[in-house]
Design a protein around this motif. Sequence first.
Motif, mmCIF file in Angstrom:
data_model
loop_
_atom_site.group_PDB
_atom_site.id
_atom_site.type_symbol
_atom_site.label_atom_id
_atom_site.label_comp_id
_atom_site.label_asym_id
_atom_site.label_seq_id
_atom_site.Cartn_x
_atom_site.Cartn_y
_atom_site.Cartn_z
ATOM 1 N N GLU A 72 0.835 -1.202 0.000
ATOM 2 C CA GLU A 72 0.000 0.000 0.000
ATOM 3 C C GLU A 72 0.871 1.255 0.000
ATOM 4 O O GLU A 72 1.887 1.319 0.692
ATOM 5 N N HIS A 89 -5.995 10.003 -13.786
ATOM 6 C CA HIS A 89 -6.824 8.964 -13.157
ATOM 7 C C HIS A 89 -8.271 9.422 -13.152
ATOM 8 O O HIS A 89 -8.585 10.548 -13.537
ATOM 9 N N HIS A 96 -11.851 9.128 -10.501
ATOM 10 C CA HIS A 96 -12.342 8.766 -9.174
ATOM 11 C C HIS A 96 -13.867 8.751 -9.256
ATOM 12 O O HIS A 96 -14.480 9.728 -9.688
ATOM 13 N N ASN A 106 -4.287 1.172 -2.006
ATOM 14 C CA ASN A 106 -4.599 1.904 -0.780
ATOM 15 C C ASN A 106 -6.064 1.683 -0.431
ATOM 16 O O ASN A 106 -6.924 1.732 -1.298
ATOM 17 N N PHE A 133 -8.290 2.595 -3.710
ATOM 18 C CA PHE A 133 -7.480 3.162 -4.775
ATOM 19 C C PHE A 133 -6.746 2.012 -5.462
ATOM 20 O O PHE A 133 -6.161 1.146 -4.794
ATOM 21 N N LEU A 134 -6.814 1.991 -6.793
ATOM 22 C CA LEU A 134 -6.290 0.862 -7.569
ATOM 23 C C LEU A 134 -5.394 1.360 -8.692
ATOM 24 O O LEU A 134 -5.578 2.465 -9.218
ATOM 25 N N SER A 135 -4.440 0.496 -9.086
ATOM 26 C CA SER A 135 -3.554 0.869 -10.183
ATOM 27 C C SER A 135 -2.934 -0.372 -10.798
ATOM 28 O O SER A 135 -3.105 -1.493 -10.315
ATOM 29 N N HIS A 187 0.326 5.362 -7.958
ATOM 30 C CA HIS A 187 -0.420 5.600 -6.716
ATOM 31 C C HIS A 187 -1.911 5.372 -6.913
ATOM 32 O O HIS A 187 -2.574 4.912 -6.001
ATOM 33 N N HIS A 188 -2.474 5.687 -8.073
ATOM 34 C CA HIS A 188 -3.782 5.162 -8.460
ATOM 35 C C HIS A 188 -4.168 5.645 -9.848
ATOM 36 O O HIS A 188 -3.976 6.798 -10.202
ATOM 37 N N HIS A 189 -4.690 4.704 -10.618
ATOM 38 C CA HIS A 189 -5.345 5.004 -11.886
ATOM 39 C C HIS A 189 -6.859 5.121 -11.695
ATOM 40 O O HIS A 189 -7.544 5.767 -12.486
ATOM 41 N N GLY A 227 -9.922 5.578 -8.531
ATOM 42 C CA GLY A 227 -10.374 5.748 -7.158
ATOM 43 C C GLY A 227 -11.861 5.404 -7.085
ATOM 44 O O GLY A 227 -12.622 5.703 -8.013
#
Length: 286
Positions: A138, A172, A174, A197, A205-207, A212-214, A216
């Motif tokens: 994470e 990204h 969200h 995360n 939060f995913l990637s 850090h994230h693509h 949310g």
Amino acid sequence: MNFHRKPNIFVGHVRIKVENLERSLNYYKEIIGFQILEQTETTAVLTTDGRTSILSLEQPENVIPKEGKTTGLYHFAILLPRRSDLAGIVNYLGEKGIRFGSSDHLVSEALYLKDPDGNGIEIYIDRDPSVWSWNEGEVAMAVDPLDFEDLSSSLKQGELWNGLPEETVMGHIHLHVAELEKTEKFYVEGLGFDIVNRYGAQALFLSTGKYHHHIGLNTWNGVGAPAPSVNSPGLESYTLLLPNEEALKHTVINLERIGADIKRQYNDFMTYDPSGNCIILKIAEY
């Protein structure tokens, strides 16, 4: 590292619905800094480089004012190439008297705005990945105050904001969702994203590729929130770019395996997450 190129899966384009196309075009051109690539009476394709598009606008038939407390767009996030670009648009927004929010997320520095319909927009820059802090898969993110004085130091004297730079990408998206359990399964087992995360029981939060994230996802509009009406402003669809045909076929198989609704559109595919958010799957050209 470039998290918005092959072999990653990433958001390439977002299509939003607006109540008044002309009003929205004025905003996205004059305030955000897009250019028009193509336009009809009810649609507009926007660009930063004059060749490709990361954002499109659509005015639905019998459009109504934006509905609240639904699933759909929380914000789309425009990623600028340089810190000085973020400092430049801060100065520009200040000169225009445009109110905005801001935050230091540790991994990034961000501004937050809403377009004339209330569609959320983030404009941000990434910190170097070498300073991101990872622990057991994470990444650490926070909502700290943005240091505007330090940010402004990145701007050369006399450097002026001149619209979104050519290298701007869709960083990204969200989304508001109705629940997280089935949604997590869809994005992880179906689309192949990694969770990077967890924000308590309210957000994920995913990637791919340890970004850090693509994507949310949150339930901040309420667990069980309904999908908006089709003629309400908000998200129409967003496009995920996959690295090659093999990855696309593999993703389609995984989505079918978990029971997701998926349809072919020429060489691309269209699917919906459990909250009704529409996703176009296509092969990246870069």
